[in-house]
Design a protein around this motif. Structure first.
Motif, PDB file in Angstrom:
ATOM      1  N   GLN A 103      -1.111 -52.618  71.160  1.00 39.71           N
ATOM      2  CA  GLN A 103      -1.139 -51.232  71.598  1.00 39.71           C
ATOM      3  C   GLN A 103      -0.089 -50.950  72.672  1.00 39.71           C
ATOM      4  O   GLN A 103       0.609 -49.930  72.628  1.00 39.71           O
ATOM      5  CB  GLN A 103      -2.532 -50.890  72.145  1.00 39.71           C
ATOM      6  CG  GLN A 103      -2.715 -49.410  72.480  1.00 39.71           C
ATOM      7  CD  GLN A 103      -2.603 -48.520  71.248  1.00 39.71           C
ATOM      8  OE1 GLN A 103      -3.383 -48.668  70.308  1.00 39.71           O
ATOM      9  NE2 GLN A 103      -1.633 -47.611  71.232  1.00 39.71           N
ATOM     10  N   LEU A 104       0.047 -51.873  73.640  1.00 39.66           N
ATOM     11  CA  LEU A 104       1.003 -51.666  74.729  1.00 39.66           C
ATOM     12  C   LEU A 104       2.441 -51.653  74.222  1.00 39.66           C
ATOM     13  O   LEU A 104       3.222 -50.752  74.559  1.00 39.66           O
ATOM     14  CB  LEU A 104       0.830 -52.767  75.784  1.00 39.66           C
ATOM     15  CG  LEU A 104       1.822 -52.729  76.956  1.00 39.66           C
ATOM     16  CD1 LEU A 104       1.685 -51.423  77.729  1.00 39.66           C
ATOM     17  CD2 LEU A 104       1.608 -53.928  77.877  1.00 39.66           C
ATOM     18  N   ALA A 108       3.503 -51.236  71.117  1.00 33.24           N
ATOM     19  CA  ALA A 108       3.697 -50.121  70.196  1.00 33.24           C
ATOM     20  C   ALA A 108       4.048 -48.851  70.969  1.00 33.24           C
ATOM     21  O   ALA A 108       4.944 -48.090  70.600  1.00 33.24           O
ATOM     22  CB  ALA A 108       2.443 -49.906  69.354  1.00 33.24           C
ATOM     23  N   THR A 109       3.353 -48.641  72.088  1.00 33.97           N
ATOM     24  CA  THR A 109       3.626 -47.470  72.929  1.00 33.97           C
ATOM     25  C   THR A 109       5.001 -47.579  73.576  1.00 33.97           C
ATOM     26  O   THR A 109       5.775 -46.616  73.603  1.00 33.97           O
ATOM     27  CB  THR A 109       2.552 -47.341  74.023  1.00 33.97           C
ATOM     28  OG1 THR A 109       1.265 -47.200  73.406  1.00 33.97           O
ATOM     29  CG2 THR A 109       2.818 -46.136  74.911  1.00 33.97           C
ATOM     30  N   LYS A 110       5.332 -48.759  74.083  1.00 33.28           N
ATOM     31  CA  LYS A 110       6.622 -48.966  74.750  1.00 33.28           C
ATOM     32  C   LYS A 110       7.797 -48.777  73.798  1.00 33.28           C
ATOM     33  O   LYS A 110       8.842 -48.241  74.170  1.00 33.28           O
ATOM     34  CB  LYS A 110       6.674 -50.383  75.337  1.00 33.28           C
ATOM     35  CG  LYS A 110       5.787 -50.603  76.543  1.00 33.28           C
ATOM     36  CD  LYS A 110       6.446 -50.109  77.808  1.00 33.28           C
ATOM     37  CE  LYS A 110       5.709 -50.549  79.042  1.00 33.28           C
ATOM     38  NZ  LYS A 110       6.354 -50.052  80.277  1.00 33.28           N
ATOM     39  N   LEU A 158       1.132 -49.122  65.673  1.00 26.31           N
ATOM     40  CA  LEU A 158       0.388 -50.331  65.997  1.00 26.31           C
ATOM     41  C   LEU A 158       0.475 -51.308  64.824  1.00 26.31           C
ATOM     42  O   LEU A 158       0.275 -50.919  63.670  1.00 26.31           O
ATOM     43  CB  LEU A 158      -1.076 -49.977  66.266  1.00 26.31           C
ATOM     44  CG  LEU A 158      -2.022 -51.121  66.645  1.00 26.31           C
ATOM     45  CD1 LEU A 158      -1.627 -51.706  67.989  1.00 26.31           C
ATOM     46  CD2 LEU A 158      -3.465 -50.626  66.679  1.00 26.31           C
ATOM     47  N   ARG A 193      13.950 -50.380  79.191  1.00 30.20           N
ATOM     48  CA  ARG A 193      13.958 -49.964  77.775  1.00 30.20           C
ATOM     49  C   ARG A 193      15.360 -49.492  77.444  1.00 30.20           C
ATOM     50  O   ARG A 193      16.023 -48.849  78.263  1.00 30.20           O
ATOM     51  CB  ARG A 193      12.945 -48.846  77.512  1.00 30.20           C
ATOM     52  CG  ARG A 193      11.506 -49.283  77.664  1.00 30.20           C
ATOM     53  CD  ARG A 193      10.541 -48.330  76.958  1.00 30.20           C
ATOM     54  NE  ARG A 193      10.568 -46.996  77.526  1.00 30.20           N
ATOM     55  CZ  ARG A 193       9.936 -45.940  76.979  1.00 30.20           C
ATOM     56  NH1 ARG A 193       9.275 -46.080  75.832  1.00 30.20           N
ATOM     57  NH2 ARG A 193       9.990 -44.767  77.567  1.00 30.20           N
ATOM     58  N   THR A 208      12.277 -53.212  74.583  1.00 27.76           N
ATOM     59  CA  THR A 208      11.613 -53.081  75.875  1.00 27.76           C
ATOM     60  C   THR A 208      11.527 -54.481  76.469  1.00 27.76           C
ATOM     61  O   THR A 208      11.270 -55.451  75.744  1.00 27.76           O
ATOM     62  CB  THR A 208      10.216 -52.439  75.734  1.00 27.76           C
ATOM     63  OG1 THR A 208       9.636 -52.283  77.037  1.00 27.76           O
ATOM     64  CG2 THR A 208       9.290 -53.274  74.874  1.00 27.76           C
ATOM     65  N   GLY A 243       7.600 -47.156  70.820  1.00 29.17           N
ATOM     66  CA  GLY A 243       7.484 -45.957  70.013  1.00 29.17           C
ATOM     67  C   GLY A 243       7.307 -46.250  68.539  1.00 29.17           C
ATOM     68  O   GLY A 243       7.881 -45.559  67.678  1.00 29.17           O
TER      69      GLY A 243
END
Length: 236
Positions: free
Chosen positions: A111-112, A114-116, A121, A208, A218, A118
């Protein structure tokens, strides 16, 4: 009476004596036994204080001779507002660069990450963990995740012969970079890799990078505070 742990008090006492010139560079400090008696503590407590200062480069143990004050180490330095190849930085300082690949693998974005990055998941990403050294002394632990969609051959690279920065610069020219810096206390594993005490400040750079409109990577870049500094220059 100070509420600090005893080993911290002893460590501060030694640092104060050095700063005040009581113990100058090259001079031997009190022995562990003398400090044990002076502070009425266990030898283990004194040993921990000295080990921390050795890890920070302020003291040096010499077998059968004792513990001596060292000269302030020249800190490695990187520009904060740029993304240079660390191997070239080290060479430019006239020092020897080397690296150790701790991990290098294909994985899936949690999750982390994937967010970083973009991405969705569970998307395919590549992870590399490289220990960069200057004259065989660790100066940076680079933990990097890259989007496998844009860097399909990243996991095939030999990062003992090149660096992630060099590969990404050649294959995904950077057009934008995001930096965040913080001072942290790192965990035991990172401290061990960077050959620093867990009580020593650690500089953590979050980075990033983009190539045009594509978010490529990232990274977390860990640096021992006693051996590294980040700088910037802005033209006004």
């Amino acid at each position: 009476m100070s509420q600090e742990p005893l080993y911290i008090q002893i460590k501060q006492y030694i640092e104060d004596r050095i700063d005040q010139g009581v113990w100058s560079v090259g001079e031997r400090i009190s022995t562990e036994m003398e400090l044990t008696e002076q502070f009425a503590v266990s030898r283990m407590t004194v040993n921990k204080a000295i080990r921390d200062l050795v890890g920070q480069g302020k003291l040096e143990r010499r077998p059968r001779l004792g513990t001596f004050v060292t000269s302030p180490a020249e800190k490695a330095q990187s520009p904060l507002l740029d993304t240079r190849n660390i191997a070239k930085e080290v060479a430019a300082r006239g020092k020897q660069y080397s690296s150790e690949v701790v991990r290098h693998e294909a994985t899936k974005a949690d999750q982390l990450i994937a967010t970083k990055l973009g991405v969705m998941l569970g998307s395919a990403v590549y992870y590399s963990e490289i220990l960069h050294k200057e004259n065989d002394k660790p100066i940076q632990l680079e933990c990097r995740w890259v989007n496998a969609k844009y860097t399909p051959k990243y996991h095939q690279q030999d990062f003992t012969q090149t660096t992630p920065n060099e590969y990404l610069t050649e294959n995904c020219p950077m057009t934008a970079v995001e930096h965040t810096v913080e001072a942290i206390t790192c965990d035991e594993q990172i401290a061990r890799l960077l050959e620093m005490a867990v009580t020593e400040p650690c500089l953590l750079l979050h980075r990033r990078t983009w190539s045009e409109d594509k978010l490529i990577s990232t990274a977390l870049l860990y640096h021992p505070g006693s051996r590294y500094q980040l700088s910037s220059k802005i033209e006004l």
